[in-house]
Motif scaffolding. Sequence first.
Motif, PDB file in Angstrom:
ATOM      1  N   VAL A 123       0.832  -1.202   0.000  1.00  0.00           N
ATOM      2  CA  VAL A 123       0.000   0.000   0.000  1.00  0.00           C
ATOM      3  C   VAL A 123       0.867   1.252   0.000  1.00  0.00           C
ATOM      4  CG1 VAL A 123      -1.667   1.321   1.362  1.00  0.00           C
ATOM      5  CG2 VAL A 123      -1.975  -1.131   1.054  1.00  0.00           C
ATOM      6  N   SER A 124       1.946   1.227   0.751  1.00  0.00           N
ATOM      7  CA  SER A 124       2.819   2.400   0.826  1.00  0.00           C
ATOM      8  C   SER A 124       3.401   2.740  -0.547  1.00  0.00           C
ATOM      9  CB  SER A 124       3.937   2.158   1.839  1.00  0.00           C
ATOM     10  OG  SER A 124       4.605   0.942   1.550  1.00  0.00           O
ATOM     11  N   LEU A 156       0.732   4.438  -2.609  1.00  0.00           N
ATOM     12  CA  LEU A 156       0.566   5.837  -2.205  1.00  0.00           C
ATOM     13  C   LEU A 156       1.667   6.715  -2.770  1.00  0.00           C
ATOM     14  CD1 LEU A 156      -0.576   5.528   1.518  1.00  0.00           C
ATOM     15  CD2 LEU A 156      -1.975   5.895  -0.520  1.00  0.00           C
ATOM     16  N   VAL A 211      -4.337  10.471   4.058  1.00  0.00           N
ATOM     17  CA  VAL A 211      -3.406   9.716   3.215  1.00  0.00           C
ATOM     18  C   VAL A 211      -1.974  10.210   3.416  1.00  0.00           C
ATOM     19  CG1 VAL A 211      -2.715   9.390   0.792  1.00  0.00           C
ATOM     20  CG2 VAL A 211      -5.061   8.909   1.510  1.00  0.00           C
ATOM     21  N   ARG A 248       1.139   7.967   4.516  1.00  0.00           N
ATOM     22  CA  ARG A 248       2.380   7.949   3.736  1.00  0.00           C
ATOM     23  C   ARG A 248       3.567   8.349   4.600  1.00  0.00           C
ATOM     24  NH1 ARG A 248       6.182  11.019   1.676  1.00  0.00           N
ATOM     25  NH2 ARG A 248       5.192  12.799   2.619  1.00  0.00           N
ATOM     26  N   SER A 272       0.521   0.465   6.333  1.00  0.00           N
ATOM     27  CA  SER A 272      -0.844   0.966   6.480  1.00  0.00           C
ATOM     28  C   SER A 272      -1.846  -0.156   6.704  1.00  0.00           C
ATOM     29  CB  SER A 272      -1.252   1.748   5.240  1.00  0.00           C
ATOM     30  OG  SER A 272      -2.605   2.116   5.341  1.00  0.00           O
ATOM     31  N   VAL A 303      -7.422   4.437   2.158  1.00  0.00           N
ATOM     32  CA  VAL A 303      -6.599   4.271   0.946  1.00  0.00           C
ATOM     33  C   VAL A 303      -7.486   3.968  -0.257  1.00  0.00           C
ATOM     34  CG1 VAL A 303      -4.789   2.895  -0.141  1.00  0.00           C
ATOM     35  CG2 VAL A 303      -4.535   3.641   2.238  1.00  0.00           C
TER      36      VAL A 303
END
Length: 177
Positions: A68-69, A72, A120, A124, A134, A140
């Motif tokens: 997920v990071s 982002l 967000v 991040r 996350s 997200v």
Amino acid sequence: MKAGHIDHVSRALQERGATDWPLDKSIQLRPGVLENLHRLALDTSTEFRRSLYDALILYSRQTLAIEVSDKLVFTLSALESMLLRDANEPIQKNLGERMAFLIGQTAQERKDIVKNIDEVYRIRSAFVHHGQTSRHVETVDRFLVNAWTTFSRLMDLSIKYRTKAALVGALEDLKMS
């Protein structure tokens, strides 16, 4: 692709990354998006269109990211490259407000978009500065939908504006109206 045009869409598994993006549903929500993308790929004759094309290439990298990071970082970088004037302005505030005025229809929708951007950036930053991953799936997911809607809207506007500066100026005028 056939002769430089989208001939058909098919589904297949990728080696890695998410494969559950509902393309048909997205097309229904944003009719004409594939046609706009095709036109953009064929015509990068203005600074705005070249910048948007480059931003979409960067943005597309998030679709292959597993973490997920990483999603982002790619998505925020792509959005920032289109919606920020330069490195001297507040990033988070301006990105949130400009996205809100591009895609929000009501004052409440705009507030929700700005709030989502704030959340967000916290997510991040927790990753970039502290290595925290996350677990904020809903936040997200909402952001990724907002990002795609923003890029879809930018493709719609790629005929109207010749430069990013013209778009940013119009958004700033809209905020003050």
